[in-house]
Design a protein around this motif. Structure first.
Motif, PDB file in Angstrom:
ATOM      1  N   PRO A   1       0.800  -1.226   0.000  1.00 31.17           N
ATOM      2  CA  PRO A   1       0.000   0.000   0.000  1.00 31.17           C
ATOM      3  C   PRO A   1       0.836   1.280   0.000  1.00 31.17           C
ATOM      4  O   PRO A   1       0.468   2.261  -0.637  1.00 31.17           O
ATOM      5  CB  PRO A   1      -0.832  -0.118   1.286  1.00 31.17           C
ATOM      6  CG  PRO A   1      -0.900  -1.594   1.556  1.00 31.17           C
ATOM      7  CD  PRO A   1       0.410  -2.147   1.087  1.00 31.17           C
ATOM      8  N   ALA A   2       1.959   1.282   0.707  1.00 27.39           N
ATOM      9  CA  ALA A   2       2.787   2.488   0.760  1.00 27.39           C
ATOM     10  C   ALA A   2       3.377   2.803  -0.612  1.00 27.39           C
ATOM     11  O   ALA A   2       3.442   3.968  -1.026  1.00 27.39           O
ATOM     12  CB  ALA A   2       3.900   2.318   1.789  1.00 27.39           C
ATOM     13  N   LEU A   3       3.799   1.779  -1.332  1.00 28.44           N
ATOM     14  CA  LEU A   3       4.316   1.983  -2.681  1.00 28.44           C
ATOM     15  C   LEU A   3       3.199   2.437  -3.606  1.00 28.44           C
ATOM     16  O   LEU A   3       3.390   3.335  -4.442  1.00 28.44           O
ATOM     17  CB  LEU A   3       4.957   0.688  -3.210  1.00 28.44           C
ATOM     18  CG  LEU A   3       5.506   0.733  -4.641  1.00 28.44           C
ATOM     19  CD1 LEU A   3       6.583   1.805  -4.791  1.00 28.44           C
ATOM     20  CD2 LEU A   3       6.065  -0.644  -5.038  1.00 28.44           C
ATOM     21  N   ALA A   4       2.026   1.844  -3.473  1.00 32.04           N
ATOM     22  CA  ALA A   4       0.882   2.250  -4.300  1.00 32.04           C
ATOM     23  C   ALA A   4       0.559   3.721  -4.078  1.00 32.04           C
ATOM     24  O   ALA A   4       0.247   4.459  -5.025  1.00 32.04           O
ATOM     25  CB  ALA A   4      -0.325   1.373  -3.979  1.00 32.04           C
ATOM     26  N   ALA A   5       0.639   4.178  -2.820  1.00 34.29           N
ATOM     27  CA  ALA A   5       0.367   5.582  -2.525  1.00 34.29           C
ATOM     28  C   ALA A   5       1.401   6.486  -3.173  1.00 34.29           C
ATOM     29  O   ALA A   5       1.082   7.577  -3.672  1.00 34.29           O
ATOM     30  CB  ALA A   5       0.342   5.794  -1.014  1.00 34.29           C
ATOM     31  N   ALA A   6       2.664   6.049  -3.199  1.00 33.31           N
ATOM     32  CA  ALA A   6       3.731   6.847  -3.812  1.00 33.31           C
ATOM     33  C   ALA A   6       3.509   7.023  -5.306  1.00 33.31           C
ATOM     34  O   ALA A   6       3.932   8.025  -5.896  1.00 33.31           O
ATOM     35  CB  ALA A   6       5.080   6.190  -3.553  1.00 33.31           C
ATOM     36  N   LEU A   7       2.816   6.082  -5.892  1.00 34.62           N
ATOM     37  CA  LEU A   7       2.592   6.125  -7.337  1.00 34.62           C
ATOM     38  C   LEU A   7       1.412   7.010  -7.728  1.00 34.62           C
ATOM     39  O   LEU A   7       0.936   6.949  -8.866  1.00 34.62           O
ATOM     40  CB  LEU A   7       2.394   4.695  -7.854  1.00 34.62           C
ATOM     41  CG  LEU A   7       3.662   3.842  -7.802  1.00 34.62           C
ATOM     42  CD1 LEU A   7       3.341   2.371  -7.985  1.00 34.62           C
ATOM     43  CD2 LEU A   7       4.657   4.300  -8.864  1.00 34.62           C
ATOM     44  N   THR A   8       0.970   7.837  -6.802  1.00 40.30           N
ATOM     45  CA  THR A   8      -0.077   8.816  -7.111  1.00 40.30           C
ATOM     46  C   THR A   8       0.457  10.247  -7.007  1.00 40.30           C
ATOM     47  O   THR A   8      -0.294  11.195  -7.189  1.00 40.30           O
ATOM     48  CB  THR A   8      -1.273   8.666  -6.154  1.00 40.30           C
ATOM     49  OG1 THR A   8      -0.840   8.945  -4.814  1.00 40.30           O
ATOM     50  CG2 THR A   8      -1.845   7.265  -6.215  1.00 40.30           C
ATOM     51  N   GLY A   9       1.748  10.388  -6.673  1.00 44.24           N
ATOM     52  CA  GLY A   9       2.315  11.714  -6.467  1.00 44.24           C
ATOM     53  C   GLY A   9       3.200  12.174  -7.612  1.00 44.24           C
ATOM     54  O   GLY A   9       2.826  12.084  -8.780  1.00 44.24           O
ATOM     55  N   ARG A  10       4.405  12.651  -7.273  1.00 45.56           N
ATOM     56  CA  ARG A  10       5.378  13.118  -8.262  1.00 45.56           C
ATOM     57  C   ARG A  10       6.453  12.059  -8.440  1.00 45.56           C
ATOM     58  O   ARG A  10       6.996  11.530  -7.458  1.00 45.56           O
ATOM     59  CB  ARG A  10       5.995  14.449  -7.828  1.00 45.56           C
ATOM     60  CG  ARG A  10       5.034  15.624  -7.932  1.00 45.56           C
ATOM     61  CD  ARG A  10       5.618  16.872  -7.276  1.00 45.56           C
ATOM     62  NE  ARG A  10       6.889  17.271  -7.858  1.00 45.56           N
ATOM     63  CZ  ARG A  10       7.013  18.033  -8.953  1.00 45.56           C
ATOM     64  NH1 ARG A  10       5.922  18.457  -9.592  1.00 45.56           N
ATOM     65  NH2 ARG A  10       8.200  18.378  -9.412  1.00 45.56           N
ATOM     66  N   PHE A  11       6.793  11.773  -9.691  1.00 39.78           N
ATOM     67  CA  PHE A  11       7.719  10.703 -10.038  1.00 39.78           C
ATOM     68  C   PHE A  11       8.884  11.305 -10.804  1.00 39.78           C
ATOM     69  O   PHE A  11       8.693  11.980 -11.818  1.00 39.78           O
ATOM     70  CB  PHE A  11       6.969   9.655 -10.878  1.00 39.78           C
ATOM     71  CG  PHE A  11       7.837   8.577 -11.467  1.00 39.78           C
ATOM     72  CD1 PHE A  11       8.933   8.073 -10.804  1.00 39.78           C
ATOM     73  CD2 PHE A  11       7.517   8.027 -12.711  1.00 39.78           C
ATOM     74  CE1 PHE A  11       9.717   7.068 -11.349  1.00 39.78           C
ATOM     75  CE2 PHE A  11       8.288   7.026 -13.278  1.00 39.78           C
ATOM     76  CZ  PHE A  11       9.386   6.538 -12.594  1.00 39.78           C
ATOM     77  N   LEU A  12      10.109  11.065 -10.316  1.00 39.73           N
ATOM     78  CA  LEU A  12      11.311  11.536 -10.996  1.00 39.73           C
ATOM     79  C   LEU A  12      11.933  10.368 -11.754  1.00 39.73           C
ATOM     80  O   LEU A  12      12.384   9.392 -11.145  1.00 39.73           O
ATOM     81  CB  LEU A  12      12.311  12.099  -9.984  1.00 39.73           C
ATOM     82  CG  LEU A  12      13.616  12.666 -10.577  1.00 39.73           C
ATOM     83  CD1 LEU A  12      13.322  13.825 -11.525  1.00 39.73           C
ATOM     84  CD2 LEU A  12      14.554  13.097  -9.462  1.00 39.73           C
ATOM     85  N   ASP A  13      11.949  10.472 -13.074  1.00 37.09           N
ATOM     86  CA  ASP A  13      12.445   9.419 -13.962  1.00 37.09           C
ATOM     87  C   ASP A  13      13.826   9.815 -14.472  1.00 37.09           C
ATOM     88  O   ASP A  13      13.958  10.572 -15.432  1.00 37.09           O
ATOM     89  CB  ASP A  13      11.449   9.246 -15.123  1.00 37.09           C
ATOM     90  CG  ASP A  13      11.925   8.255 -16.168  1.00 37.09           C
ATOM     91  OD1 ASP A  13      12.746   7.378 -15.836  1.00 37.09           O
ATOM     92  OD2 ASP A  13      11.474   8.367 -17.332  1.00 37.09           O
TER      93      ASP A  13
END
Length: 290
Positions: A121-133
């Motif tokens: 769940p914590a990783l899933a929550a991170a995937l709704t914010g800002r992502f640096l690629d």
């Protein structure tokens, strides 16, 4: 090894190289349809049938292009090694088809993250914010991530302008252009104060020192409890494949990290929930910022 044994080995390896070239030639014929002598065409078909059971008939045009780019890159890389073993280590892929093929292949990272997030769940929550690629290339991961997670906003960094030029076109042609920001920027100098929920680092493309500097920068860029995901190259299990992989990385200026060494790097930066997800050809090492 005797000279006769060496000659036998060289003949076998020479046949493998010529077999790869034959596959490339067949793919080029599929793509460009030039005139070819009938006897050569027949013999070429026999070689491909012997090397690739079932042949190449099921490939669509996109797969033909990607496969031809891979063959061409391998043969160009082999020739460069033969003719210029003394050149300084550097990664410089210019062929647009090869760059696009690498971008397409990189999308597996997003599929892997989605599978991991299904029971984290914590990783899933991170995937709704800002992502640096980091090392966005032609934008393969950025585009796949934007498609997978509708609320995700992506910043893609790269220092290779030929790849970024293609990325700009790919993003502009997509429905996700308002959520993807592409930047010509070195991650070792990254100082964006905006907090990121998740950062991605393809470590094999960086020297050991540059990777450590990048880890420091990305740690600071993360918001508390944000995730840092590092991609490592998983060498083939056979000794020859592993040795060739290490040589390729060395010549491209990269470093062959072990999972244990990368986990130690994350621990030294106070990351928690550190884990490794093994896979081919990419292994993921990830952790949460304290």
């Amino acid at each position: 090894m005797t000279f006769q044994d060496l000659q036998h080995t060289l003949r076998q390896m020479g046949d493998a190289a010529r077999g790869l070239a034959a596959i490339g030639a067949a793919l080029r014929l599929r793509q460009e349809a030039p005139d070819i002598h009938p006897e050569v065409a027949r013999r070429l078909h026999d070689v491909v049938a012997a090397v690739v059971p079932g042949g190449l008939g099921d490939l669509d045009q996109a797969q033909v292009s990607a496969s031809l780019a891979s063959v061409t890159h391998a043969l160009q890389e082999a020739r460069d090694l033969l003719e210029c073993p003394e050149r300084p280590p550097v990664w410089q892929v210019r062929d647009p088809a090869m760059l696009q093929a690498q971008g397409q292949a990189s999308r597996v990272v997003v599929r892997r993250l989605a599978a991991l997030a299904a029971d984290r769940p914590a990783l899933a929550a991170a995937l709704t914010g800002r992502f640096l690629d980091v090392g966005t290339g032609v934008g393969g991961i950025a585009l796949a991530a934007a498609a997978q997670w509708p609320s995700l906003r992506v910043v893609g960094l790269d220092i290779w302008e030929p790849a970024l030029e293609l990325a700009r076109a790919n993003v502009a042609a997509s429905p996700f252009r308002s959520r993807i920001d592409l930047r010509l920027q070195d991650v070792t100098q990254f100082d964006d104060p905006a907090g990121y929920a998740l950062t991605w680092l393809p470590a094999p493309f960086l020297s050991q020192d540059a990777a450590r500097t990048a880890l420091d920068r990305l740690t600071v860029a993360l918001e508390p409890k944000g995730y840092l995901v590092v991609g490592l190259y998983a060498p083939p299990p056979d000794p020859v494949g592993a040795a060739l992989a290490a040589l390729r990385l060395a010549r491209s200026g990269g470093h062959l990290w072990s999972c244990a060494a990368m986990e130690a790097e994350l621990r030294s930066r106070k990351f928690t929930a550190i884990e490794t997800s093994a896979g081919q050809p990419v292994t993921l090492v990830m952790g949460r910022r304290a």
